[in-house]
Design a protein around this motif. Sequence first.
Motif, PDB file in Angstrom:
ATOM      1  N   ARG A 154       0.824  -1.204   0.000  1.00 53.41           N
ATOM      2  CA  ARG A 154       0.000   0.000   0.000  1.00 53.41           C
ATOM      3  C   ARG A 154       0.864   1.263   0.000  1.00 53.41           C
ATOM      4  O   ARG A 154       0.573   2.238  -0.705  1.00 53.41           O
ATOM      5  N   ILE A 186       1.016   4.407  -2.845  1.00 50.85           N
ATOM      6  CA  ILE A 186       0.807   5.821  -2.502  1.00 50.85           C
ATOM      7  C   ILE A 186       1.961   6.686  -2.993  1.00 50.85           C
ATOM      8  O   ILE A 186       1.756   7.729  -3.630  1.00 50.85           O
ATOM      9  N   THR A 187       3.191   6.252  -2.713  1.00 49.76           N
ATOM     10  CA  THR A 187       4.348   7.085  -3.073  1.00 49.76           C
ATOM     11  C   THR A 187       4.580   7.150  -4.579  1.00 49.76           C
ATOM     12  O   THR A 187       4.926   8.208  -5.109  1.00 49.76           O
TER      13      THR A 187
END
Length: 440
Positions: free
Chosen positions: A313, A317-318
């Motif tokens: 996850r 996101i990054t």
Amino acid sequence: MTHQQNAHPTTSSSHSRQPIRAAAGSFLGTLIEWFDFYIYATASALIFSHVFFPGSSQFLGTLSSFATLAVGFLARPLGGIVFGHLGDRFGRKYSLILTLLLMGVSTVGIGLLPSYEQVGILAPILLVLLRICQGIAVGGEWGGAVLLASEHAPEGKRSFYASFAQLGSPAGLVLSLMVFRFISEMPEEAMYAWGWRLPFIGSVVLLLLAFVIRSRVNESPEFEAQAKAAKTEASPIRLVLRDSWPLVLLVMGACTIGISSAYFTNTFMIAYATQYLGIKSSMILECLSIVAVVQLINQPIAAWLADRVGAGRFLLITSGLSLFVPYLMFSLVSTGQSLMIILGISLTKVFSSAFYAVIAGYVVSVFPVSQRYSGISLAYQGCGALIGGTTPMIGTLIAGQSAGQWWPLALFYTALALISFVCVLLLMRRREAFAVAALR
């Protein structure tokens, strides 16, 4: 009997310190390797066009220098194959000692090379040969350093401990930029004649330090357990290519933004800022040094956070945020003000370096122990050859075609981030499918 009772706590204490020693050894080893690699990258942006490719236009000289940089990346998969085989067969520690020695000899050799004016075409030929040796060394280093740290890691802390191997990259960058910041202040004649050679020759001191520290780390417990349990007959790399090639491709794609971002911001940006924005080389090097410190602080925090929210996850996101930040980065860098340059590049590096810190520990579990060194090395170094080494060259070509306009370069960075986002998503789905199948 008393002696035995006293000896046991010492042995236990020594064993309990092994995860910390492994993390420290991985960090210091990769610091040396990446310092040597980055001083070459920085010299290719500032020095080598004058020393090894004189008489060319600035554009062709810079492109030729970046081409020698790319050659090292092309050699990295070979290093991953050779040292991956050694590491999967004879141990992570054994392989890592050899990579240090090869990198040290190659880097000092570059510092002793004659210039084009002294020996003609032989100078760039020797430069390329030593660059290939550097690439082979780094190709074998990364996988072993990640495994030594992650396979010693306590339960639930694999991302954090594996990130120490990744921490060597920004630390090596800080050190290399500090050195070249000093060299760029030298008189131009002295800098091109002998000043640029100092970091290459002086790296032998760091090599000896890393050798001593790494020799005190025990072999990976996971490797030792696997080696006792079974002895595989087939070559590990052959098994990887036969059974796991789809995983190799996915891991290659997943690593894209973590690898390419470093050479986009730390190598290409030097040439872009000095040639198209008129920024002094000493100024951009100083800004990048501060950005590298930001990255150095950011990476362990990111790895600690990823162990708590889930590595997959966190990577989504990054890499997702990395799709958008290059537009802000170029807008700020184009102001030519040091504070804005630092802020713009730092915003980009916060996300890409967080991704880089976590991706290593995430991909370790993709391959079985007996093929792990070969598998992750081939994937990571294959990505480095295809993406990392060509990123400064592609950036130079795009800038030349667009007359220095920044938006095509921002689109290029977005495309790199998108590749990582998609491949991480596919890896997550693959792991989930295997987990469901295992429960049936």
